[in-house]
Design a protein around this motif. Sequence first.
Motif, PDB file in Angstrom:
ATOM      1  N   VAL A 197       0.813  -1.216   0.000  1.00  0.00           N
ATOM      2  CA  VAL A 197       0.000   0.000   0.000  1.00  0.00           C
ATOM      3  C   VAL A 197       0.850   1.271   0.000  1.00  0.00           C
ATOM      4  CG1 VAL A 197      -1.996  -1.077   1.062  1.00  0.00           C
ATOM      5  CG2 VAL A 197      -0.237  -0.074   2.524  1.00  0.00           C
ATOM      6  N   ARG A 198       2.093   1.195   0.538  1.00  0.00           N
ATOM      7  CA  ARG A 198       2.970   2.365   0.580  1.00  0.00           C
ATOM      8  C   ARG A 198       4.406   1.944   0.327  1.00  0.00           C
ATOM      9  NH1 ARG A 198      -0.642   3.215   4.624  1.00  0.00           N
ATOM     10  NH2 ARG A 198       0.637   2.017   6.076  1.00  0.00           N
ATOM     11  N   VAL A 199       5.135   2.761  -0.437  1.00  0.00           N
ATOM     12  CA  VAL A 199       6.530   2.484  -0.773  1.00  0.00           C
ATOM     13  C   VAL A 199       7.352   3.749  -0.534  1.00  0.00           C
ATOM     14  CG1 VAL A 199       8.145   1.820  -2.598  1.00  0.00           C
ATOM     15  CG2 VAL A 199       5.877   0.766  -2.508  1.00  0.00           C
ATOM     16  N   VAL A 227      14.589   0.313   0.438  1.00  0.00           N
ATOM     17  CA  VAL A 227      13.164   0.472   0.143  1.00  0.00           C
ATOM     18  C   VAL A 227      12.369  -0.102   1.314  1.00  0.00           C
ATOM     19  CG1 VAL A 227      11.266  -0.010  -1.450  1.00  0.00           C
ATOM     20  CG2 VAL A 227      13.604   0.184  -2.337  1.00  0.00           C
ATOM     21  N   ILE A 228      11.401   0.650   1.807  1.00  0.00           N
ATOM     22  CA  ILE A 228      10.498   0.184   2.855  1.00  0.00           C
ATOM     23  C   ILE A 228       9.094   0.101   2.267  1.00  0.00           C
ATOM     24  CG2 ILE A 228       9.451   0.714   5.092  1.00  0.00           C
ATOM     25  CD1 ILE A 228      12.057   2.093   5.863  1.00  0.00           C
ATOM     26  N   VAL A 229       8.439  -1.035   2.508  1.00  0.00           N
ATOM     27  CA  VAL A 229       7.112  -1.266   1.935  1.00  0.00           C
ATOM     28  C   VAL A 229       6.145  -1.672   3.055  1.00  0.00           C
ATOM     29  CG1 VAL A 229       5.783  -2.495   0.182  1.00  0.00           C
ATOM     30  CG2 VAL A 229       8.245  -2.119  -0.164  1.00  0.00           C
ATOM     31  N   ALA A 351       7.454   2.539  -8.195  1.00  0.00           N
ATOM     32  CA  ALA A 351       7.103   3.372  -7.045  1.00  0.00           C
ATOM     33  C   ALA A 351       8.345   3.716  -6.233  1.00  0.00           C
ATOM     34  CB  ALA A 351       6.081   2.646  -6.175  1.00  0.00           C
ATOM     35  N   ALA A 352       9.269   2.743  -6.090  1.00  0.00           N
ATOM     36  CA  ALA A 352      10.514   3.010  -5.375  1.00  0.00           C
ATOM     37  C   ALA A 352      11.348   4.040  -6.120  1.00  0.00           C
ATOM     38  CB  ALA A 352      11.297   1.707  -5.187  1.00  0.00           C
ATOM     39  N   GLN A 353      11.411   3.924  -7.435  1.00  0.00           N
ATOM     40  CA  GLN A 353      12.140   4.906  -8.232  1.00  0.00           C
ATOM     41  C   GLN A 353      11.520   6.295  -8.077  1.00  0.00           C
ATOM     42  OE1 GLN A 353      15.203   2.518  -9.797  1.00  0.00           O
ATOM     43  NE2 GLN A 353      14.876   4.625 -10.398  1.00  0.00           N
ATOM     44  N   GLN A 354      10.186   6.349  -8.070  1.00  0.00           N
ATOM     45  CA  GLN A 354       9.482   7.632  -7.925  1.00  0.00           C
ATOM     46  C   GLN A 354       9.728   8.228  -6.545  1.00  0.00           C
ATOM     47  OE1 GLN A 354       5.272   7.451  -8.778  1.00  0.00           O
ATOM     48  NE2 GLN A 354       4.853   9.370  -7.710  1.00  0.00           N
ATOM     49  N   THR A 361       6.696   9.422  -0.020  1.00  0.00           N
ATOM     50  CA  THR A 361       6.127   8.075  -0.026  1.00  0.00           C
ATOM     51  C   THR A 361       5.110   7.969  -1.161  1.00  0.00           C
ATOM     52  OG1 THR A 361       6.443   7.772   2.347  1.00  0.00           O
ATOM     53  CG2 THR A 361       4.735   6.446   1.291  1.00  0.00           C
ATOM     54  N   VAL A 362       5.109   6.816  -1.844  1.00  0.00           N
ATOM     55  CA  VAL A 362       4.188   6.595  -2.950  1.00  0.00           C
ATOM     56  C   VAL A 362       3.119   5.621  -2.495  1.00  0.00           C
ATOM     57  CG1 VAL A 362       3.943   5.703  -5.299  1.00  0.00           C
ATOM     58  CG2 VAL A 362       5.969   7.040  -4.665  1.00  0.00           C
TER      59      VAL A 362
END
Length: 366
Positions: A197-199, A227-229, A351-354, A361-362
């Motif tokens: 839900v969040r990256v 990266v945290i997800v 999403a991590a790249q963004q 957070t994306v």
Amino acid sequence: MTRTINYGLIGCGMMGQEHLHNIALLEGTQVAAIFEPDPEMARAAQAIAPGARMVASVQDLLAVEELDCLVIASPNHLHVDQIAQIAQTRPLPLLVEKPLFTNPGDAARLAEIERSYPCPIWLAMEYRYMPPIAALITEAQDTSGGVKMLSIREHRFPFLEKVGNWNRFNRNTGGTFVEKCCHFFDLMRLILQSDPVRVSASGGQAVNHLDETYDGETPDILDHGYVIVDFASGARAMLELCMFAEGAQYQEEISVVGPKAKIEALVPGPGRFWPEHLGAPPVPQLIVSPRDPKGPVARDIPVDPRLLAAGDHNGSTFYQHQGFLALVRGERDAPDVSLTDGMWAVRMGLAAQQSLATGETVRLDR
């Protein structure tokens, strides 16, 4: 007598050649045709599969009547157009190397292909099949008591040289978090049995490729990052990537933690990179550390030397091909890794790249 299954390969660089070596280990298979436009890679592929017909295009490959299935191992940015061409010309069972796509705009095209494609499509996610990781996946939920935290660390060598140096630029790879790390995002969803839900991400290019130029351009790919997800289930996962750490004993270290136990999988890198003066390469391990009673238990998970010699992925490519062959033969109903799985892994990487580019957070649940 079991009928021989005929494979066609699109792309036979480093990974394509690993596929050739592993197909050769399967009974009742042969590579019938190969499309590889680079002369040097084509010669190497022909040496591995001398009975294969070398063709000049994807269209020529699809005209080879005896084909039963296809493997796509071309550069990342070519996958979607090649899948679309196959869908329009001659749909066959497909094994498609990761990442599935690199351009966010291609997601809709792939969703339509998934709805209409009449044959199975299997995304090649080799890390699922590395024996110590496969053992962790099998035991993760029950042994841990339900995974609450997942950590994946890859400390490895820099990106290798590829044909035309295509893997040096984000525009071709989707970025390191897509190109390299889609494997790990796939593992996160698989192990946690939940969607992200969040990256959030942080990283950069600190060491590798900074002294290289290609047509006046310096490579722009990341060589390290975090990266945290957050997942819908409430579980959390973290990725730590470093691509200038090939001196480490193990290349991948994966841990899951739940209320009952911690489980770790330790995976060495390719044996061909292990220095001879250090003796035998490390043996993969699975370590289970229960909370009560305390007492970590480590077990070695050795891999058949024939499989280690057939590629750089700890024997996993062979096990993946066993499953794909069973699918092609009609002995199983569905691929282990669907187009949807492949799209999720890329979405998480993008999403991590963004997040890295914007510092924000994306959200993926909107």
